[in-house]
Design an enzyme around this catalytic site. Structure first.
Site, PDB file in Angstrom:
ATOM      1  N   LYS A 119     -52.306 -11.458  41.241  1.00  0.00           N
ATOM      2  CA  LYS A 119     -51.224 -10.493  41.470  1.00  0.00           C
ATOM      3  C   LYS A 119     -51.107 -10.088  42.932  1.00  0.00           C
ATOM      4  O   LYS A 119     -50.007  -9.840  43.424  1.00  0.00           O
ATOM      5  CB  LYS A 119     -51.420  -9.242  40.594  1.00  0.00           C
ATOM      6  N   LYS A 200     -49.491 -18.666  31.341  1.00  0.00           N
ATOM      7  CA  LYS A 200     -49.435 -17.841  30.132  1.00  0.00           C
ATOM      8  C   LYS A 200     -48.043 -17.238  29.961  1.00  0.00           C
ATOM      9  O   LYS A 200     -47.327 -17.012  30.948  1.00  0.00           O
ATOM     10  CB  LYS A 200     -50.510 -16.757  30.157  1.00  0.00           C
ATOM     11  N   LYS A 203     -44.817 -11.076  30.284  1.00  0.00           N
ATOM     12  CA  LYS A 203     -43.664 -10.161  30.325  1.00  0.00           C
ATOM     13  C   LYS A 203     -42.947 -10.272  31.666  1.00  0.00           C
ATOM     14  O   LYS A 203     -41.749 -10.106  31.751  1.00  0.00           O
ATOM     15  CB  LYS A 203     -44.162  -8.710  30.223  1.00  0.00           C
TER      16      LYS A 203
HETATM   17  P1  TYM Z   1     -51.110  -6.578  28.928  1.00  0.00           P
HETATM   18  O1  TYM Z   1     -50.134  -5.492  28.730  1.00  0.00           O
HETATM   19  O2  TYM Z   1     -50.914  -7.542  30.036  1.00  0.00           O
HETATM   20  O3  TYM Z   1     -51.245  -7.429  27.609  1.00  0.00           O
HETATM   21  C1  TYM Z   1     -51.511  -6.800  26.366  1.00  0.00           C
HETATM   22  C2  TYM Z   1     -52.386  -7.676  25.504  1.00  0.00           C
HETATM   23  O4  TYM Z   1     -51.731  -8.910  25.253  1.00  0.00           O
HETATM   24  C3  TYM Z   1     -52.582  -9.989  25.605  1.00  0.00           C
HETATM   25  N1  TYM Z   1     -51.740 -11.068  26.141  1.00  0.00           N
HETATM   26  C4  TYM Z   1     -51.709 -12.299  25.620  1.00  0.00           C
HETATM   27  N2  TYM Z   1     -52.373 -12.848  24.587  1.00  0.00           N
HETATM   28  C5  TYM Z   1     -52.102 -14.147  24.293  1.00  0.00           C
HETATM   29  N3  TYM Z   1     -51.220 -14.892  24.991  1.00  0.00           N
HETATM   30  C6  TYM Z   1     -50.531 -14.373  26.034  1.00  0.00           C
HETATM   31  N4  TYM Z   1     -49.660 -15.120  26.685  1.00  0.00           N
HETATM   32  C7  TYM Z   1     -50.760 -13.012  26.398  1.00  0.00           C
HETATM   33  N5  TYM Z   1     -50.256 -12.193  27.347  1.00  0.00           N
HETATM   34  C8  TYM Z   1     -50.876 -11.004  27.168  1.00  0.00           C
HETATM   35  C9  TYM Z   1     -53.518  -9.429  26.668  1.00  0.00           C
HETATM   36  O5  TYM Z   1     -54.713 -10.151  26.725  1.00  0.00           O
HETATM   37  C10 TYM Z   1     -53.733  -8.034  26.159  1.00  0.00           C
HETATM   38  O6  TYM Z   1     -54.741  -8.004  25.174  1.00  0.00           O
HETATM   39  N6  TYM Z   1     -55.093  -4.511  31.100  1.00  0.00           N
HETATM   40  C11 TYM Z   1     -54.420  -4.673  29.832  1.00  0.00           C
HETATM   41  C12 TYM Z   1     -54.044  -3.359  29.188  1.00  0.00           C
HETATM   42  C13 TYM Z   1     -55.195  -2.427  29.034  1.00  0.00           C
HETATM   43  C14 TYM Z   1     -56.237  -2.542  28.083  1.00  0.00           C
HETATM   44  C15 TYM Z   1     -57.088  -1.411  28.310  1.00  0.00           C
HETATM   45  C16 TYM Z   1     -56.533  -3.449  27.079  1.00  0.00           C
HETATM   46  C17 TYM Z   1     -55.416  -1.315  29.764  1.00  0.00           C
HETATM   47  N7  TYM Z   1     -56.560  -0.693  29.335  1.00  0.00           N
HETATM   48  C18 TYM Z   1     -58.239  -1.205  27.538  1.00  0.00           C
HETATM   49  C19 TYM Z   1     -57.698  -3.243  26.308  1.00  0.00           C
HETATM   50  C20 TYM Z   1     -58.534  -2.128  26.555  1.00  0.00           C
HETATM   51  C21 TYM Z   1     -53.149  -5.482  30.065  1.00  0.00           C
HETATM   52  O7  TYM Z   1     -52.652  -5.574  31.127  1.00  0.00           O
HETATM   53  O8  TYM Z   1     -52.595  -5.981  28.979  1.00  0.00           O
END
Ligand code: TYM
Length: 334
Positions: A119, A200, A203
């Site tokens: 990023k 991947k 969003k």
């Molecule tokens: P975020 O918002 O990017 O994604 C949310 C969840 O979706 C999963 N994910 C995917 N899984 C499979 N294939 C994909 N293409 C894909 N894109 C996203 C991510 O692995 C995630 O589980 N840092 C985290 C949010 C967060 C969090 C936490 C998660 C903040 N604090 C504490 C767990 C525990 C994030 O950016 O997720």
């Protein structure tokens, strides 16, 4: 349920960022797991809105995305009776805990986080928050003494650093945190972009054609799947190296049908790519149509606020106890 049985239930927690309509990747990687496990575990699911502002956000859009995400959680089957659902920014203890953890985290280990490296490359003027992001994530997790963190594989490194931080803190100051485990499914842990199956599904992707969003029109979803990048081999095989597009569609099919990878490959052994894509599209559209129907009933209802009001009360109580304990251990007292 008897009181003892309830006390023995393991805890799990996950969060998603409100940075746009969630994708099929988020659904398969995180939300669906929470839905499957919510009977078995004490579950916490929150909106990681403070993580969202590590990159620039338009305030009105962010606020809309937050509300949309709460409605989508519930529409996807997250049951407010079985889960604590809350907004990270309504709980000041996360950032306070994060500061105490930051002072026990090394610059070097944060520099090695692959998400940060990716990023920060995209914008030379990245914020300090983008760098300390994994520590805020560690505080989200460690504040609640959870056993499991269901995430997609892209977040595994962040759960691992949360574990390292917890172990180090416990060693230095005495037992303070439970050390959590990531919960990652073998199949479908990383859903790839339909147009560029080496990336991947994200969003924030620039090419909309490769990303399925849960609120996309179902005709558009169908079209995106039918025009997914494949290869010239002409055979339905699971081979990420040589057939990444087809393998990604197999992963999607496996995750939504509950069938094994082998059974899916066998079922479509004689099919051409068009037939297989149609079957994947049918499955995805069927699942997403149900979610959209529930979403439309919920988005303008007051129920969402009631759910968050109940959730934040519970979250504040638990995280405040952890915050007070940390202060005592560190010596932040009179
Ligand atoms: P975020 O918002 O990017 O994604 C949310 C969840 O979706 C999963 N994910 C995917 N899984 C499979 N294939 C994909 N293409 C894909 N894109 C996203 C991510 O692995 C995630 O589980 N840092 C985290 C949010 C967060 C969090 C936490 C998660 C903040 N604090 C504490 C767990 C525990 C994030 O950016 O997720």
């Amino acid at each position: 349920m008897k009181r003892d049985e309830k006390m023995e239930k393991k805890k799990m927690l996950t969060g998603l960022q409100p940075t746009g309509v969630i994708t099929l990747g988020n659904y398969i990687g995180a939300i669906k797991q929470m839905v499957d496990y919510q009977e078995k575990y004490d579950s916490i699911i929150f909106i990681a809105d403070m993580h969202a502002i590590t990159i620039p956000q338009d305030p009105e859009t962010l606020a809309n995305n937050i509300r949309q995400l709460i409605a989508l959680y519930i529409a996807c089957g997250i049951d407010p009776k079985k889960n604590t659902i809350f907004l990270q920014s309504e709980n000041p203890y996360h950032a306070n805990i994060s500061w105490m953890l930051e002072c026990n985290t090394y610059f070097g280990e944060l520099s090695r986080m692959t998400q940060f490296k990716d990023k920060s490359k995209k914008n030379a003027n990245f914020s300090a928050g983008l760098f300390t992001y994994p520590v805020l994530m560690a505080s989200d997790i460690l504040a609640y003494d959870v056993d499991y963190v269901p995430v997609g594989i892209d977040q595994k490194q962040h759960v691992e650093i949360a574990r390292d931080i917890a172990i180090r803190f416990n060693k230095k100051y005495g037992e303070t945190f439970k050390v959590p485990e990531p919960l990652i499914r073998a199949e479908g842990t990383k859903i790839m972009d339909l147009q560029s199956p080496d990336k991947k599904m994200s969003k924030s992707s620039e090419n909309q054609k490769g990303v399925i969003r849960l609120l996309d029109d179902t005709a558009v979803i169908r079209k995106k799947i039918m025009s997914a990048t494949t290869d010239s081999m002409g055979k339905i095989n699971f081979d990420i190296e040589n057939q990444p597009g087809i393998s990604n569609l197999i992963n999607i099919y496996v995750s939504l049908s509950g069938m094994s990878k082998e059974d899916v490959v066998e079922k479509f052994a004689e099919s051409n790519y068009g037939t297989f894509k149609t079957a994947v599209a049918d499955l995805v559209v069927e699942e997403i149509e149900k979610i959209q129907k529930r979403y439309n009933d919920l988005i303008n209802s007051e129920e969402l606020d009631r759910i968050l009001d109940v959730g934040i009360e519970k979250a504040l109580k638990t995280s405040r106890e952890k915050y007070e304990l940390m202060k005592q251990k560190i010596g932040l007292r009179r």
